[in-house]
Design an enzyme around this catalytic site. Structure first.
Site, PDB file in Angstrom:
ATOM      1  N   LEU A  84     -10.732 -18.894  19.508  1.00 42.14           N
ATOM      2  CA  LEU A  84     -10.158 -19.356  18.908  1.00 42.14           C
ATOM      3  C   LEU A  84      -9.363 -18.680  18.173  1.00 42.14           C
ATOM      4  O   LEU A  84      -9.803 -19.284  16.894  1.00 42.14           O
ATOM      5  CB  LEU A  84      -9.981 -21.367  19.957  1.00 42.14           C
ATOM      6  N   HIS A 137      -3.755 -18.493  20.597  1.00 41.38           N
ATOM      7  CA  HIS A 137      -4.920 -19.536  21.729  1.00 41.38           C
ATOM      8  C   HIS A 137      -3.604 -21.336  21.440  1.00 41.38           C
ATOM      9  O   HIS A 137      -3.771 -21.947  22.814  1.00 41.38           O
ATOM     10  CB  HIS A 137      -6.738 -19.732  21.759  1.00 41.38           C
ATOM     11  N   GLN A 176     -14.517  -9.001  33.832  1.00 43.52           N
ATOM     12  CA  GLN A 176     -13.244  -7.548  33.855  1.00 43.52           C
ATOM     13  C   GLN A 176     -13.582  -7.355  31.966  1.00 43.52           C
ATOM     14  O   GLN A 176     -12.744  -6.865  32.209  1.00 43.52           O
ATOM     15  CB  GLN A 176     -12.285  -9.403  33.193  1.00 43.52           C
ATOM     16  N   GLY A 210      -0.947 -16.256  27.324  1.00 48.47           N
ATOM     17  CA  GLY A 210       0.297 -15.137  26.620  1.00 48.47           C
ATOM     18  C   GLY A 210       0.569 -14.314  26.833  1.00 48.47           C
ATOM     19  O   GLY A 210       0.439 -12.894  27.342  1.00 48.47           O
TER      20      GLY A 210
HETATM   21  P1  AMP Z   1      -8.702 -13.995  25.489  1.00 48.35           P
HETATM   22  O1  AMP Z   1      -9.331 -15.662  25.082  1.00 48.35           O
HETATM   23  O2  AMP Z   1      -8.392 -13.407  24.567  1.00 48.35           O
HETATM   24  O3  AMP Z   1      -8.366 -14.015  26.926  1.00 48.35           O
HETATM   25  O4  AMP Z   1      -6.773 -14.454  25.545  1.00 48.35           O
HETATM   26  C1  AMP Z   1      -6.441 -16.365  26.413  1.00 48.35           C
HETATM   27  C2  AMP Z   1      -4.955 -16.012  26.364  1.00 48.35           C
HETATM   28  O5  AMP Z   1      -4.489 -16.608  24.844  1.00 48.35           O
HETATM   29  C3  AMP Z   1      -4.089 -15.213  27.132  1.00 48.35           C
HETATM   30  O6  AMP Z   1      -2.888 -16.006  28.115  1.00 48.35           O
HETATM   31  C4  AMP Z   1      -3.465 -14.528  25.969  1.00 48.35           C
HETATM   32  O7  AMP Z   1      -2.731 -13.806  26.367  1.00 48.35           O
HETATM   33  C5  AMP Z   1      -3.047 -15.879  24.687  1.00 48.35           C
HETATM   34  N1  AMP Z   1      -3.121 -14.687  24.045  1.00 48.35           N
HETATM   35  C6  AMP Z   1      -3.896 -14.349  23.077  1.00 48.35           C
HETATM   36  N2  AMP Z   1      -3.255 -13.870  21.773  1.00 48.35           N
HETATM   37  C7  AMP Z   1      -2.661 -14.846  21.637  1.00 48.35           C
HETATM   38  C8  AMP Z   1      -1.102 -14.687  20.374  1.00 48.35           C
HETATM   39  N3  AMP Z   1      -1.431 -13.408  19.130  1.00 48.35           N
HETATM   40  N4  AMP Z   1      -0.406 -15.043  20.903  1.00 48.35           N
HETATM   41  C9  AMP Z   1      -0.170 -16.207  21.924  1.00 48.35           C
HETATM   42  N5  AMP Z   1      -1.377 -16.102  22.668  1.00 48.35           N
HETATM   43  C10 AMP Z   1      -1.959 -15.070  22.585  1.00 48.35           C
END
Ligand code: AMP
Length: 282
Positions: A33, A37, A61, A147
């Site tokens: 995180l 996040h 995935q 995100g």
């Molecule tokens: P992940 O752990 O990479 O699967 O991301 C989990 C969630 O966090 C997803 O909905 C991403 O789009 C969101 N997310 C990742 N990086 C960012 C960021 N820099 N700003 C906003 N949301 C993010």
């Protein structure tokens, strides 16, 4: 903060929450995180009474096994961050819990599969669709937060919700960036100091292209210049730099200021694959 490993543990907690009339907000993540996040977490804490965050690195995935193996895992630190931020529960299932038997199911997202992440990561969105469907069925939130950083994923999730009739509201949270513009990403920790500086080319190229488009330059010429910038930057390999409609992901061959558009980029910096995007016309 409750840390739940199985759907059964969560089901018991969920009954109590619903009996108390509380709304449930859900933030699915793959852990490692970061500040990005936490923006999703903040949005959920603000909108919903009870926030549950999932941490699960979903094998289905990853089209590239090396990317899966090297994906950062920092569970202890993640739990600390979530507890400090006021999250109510974390769902951190094992792979066996999520996939008791190897799944042979595949989901197709039509035209979304043919461009950008769909094209360059075959099977990726099928895996995303599968795990998000499983999580939605298990967690059963009223609202789920995603995100804008993963713009095409949002289009996929919205399709999933519409096509499978999930009674879940999807909230989109803007991309959180470091001071110099680099989007927060779990993969950033894999960049060396030099690569971290080089990685700024993603945001810089998006900003430059957006400005040039709004100044009236042709998309064809704008993209050609960006491709040259990447070619002359050692240690980077551009995968795509495209102008798209941010919901249908139809590729534009020219810029039209009366149509919604976003620029999306994917590139390798060293051996770390990064993606980013910037709206041009909202
Ligand atoms: P992940 O752990 O990479 O699967 O991301 C989990 C969630 O966090 C997803 O909905 C991403 O789009 C969101 N997310 C990742 N990086 C960012 C960021 N820099 N700003 C906003 N949301 C993010």
């Amino acid at each position: 903060m409750k840390v739940l490993k199985t759907p059964q543990e969560w089901a018991k907690v969920r009954i109590e929450i619903l009996a108390g009339g509380q709304s449930i907000g859900f933030v699915p993540t793959m852990g490692a995180l970061h500040v990005g996040h936490m923006e999703l977490v903040k949005a959920s804490l603000k909108k919903c009474d009870f926030t549950i965050v999932s941490i699960f690195v979903n094998p289905t995935q990853f089209n590239n096994p090396k990317d899966f193996e090297t994906y950062p895992k920092t569970l202890e630190n993640d739990l600390k961050l979530l507890k400090e931020s006021g999250v109510h529960a974390v769902f951190a299932p094992s792979t066996k819990t999520m996939y008791p038997t190897e799944s042979e199911m595949a989901l197709s997202f039509g035209s979304l599969e043919n461009v950008l992440e769909g094209k360059y990561r075959p099977g990726h969105f099928s895996g995303v669709g599968l795990v998000v469907s499983k999580l939605f069925n298990l967690v059963k939130p009223q609202t789920a937060f995603f995100g804008q950083k993963d713009l095409q994923q949002i289009a996929v999730i919205k399709r999933l919700v519409a096509d499978l009739s999930f009674q879940i509201q999807i909230e989109v949270v803007p991309t959180k960036r470091e001071a110099d513009g680099l989007a927060y990403s779990s993969r950033n920790v894999r960049l060396s100091d030099a690569e971290r500086k080089t990685a700024l080319i993603l945001f810089d190229s998006l900003s430059k292209a957006k400005k040039e488009l709004l100044d009236g330059q042709e998309w064809f010429a704008v993209r050609q210049n960006i491709e040259k910038d990447f070619q002359s930057s050692a240690d980077t390999k551009l995968e795509y730099f495209d102008l798209v409609h941010p919901e249908s992901f139809k590729l534009y061959s020219s810029f039209d200021s009366s149509q919604k558009s976003s620029i999306c980029v994917a590139a390798n910096v060293g051996d770390v694959r990064l993606i980013d995007n910037l709206p041009v016309i909202d």
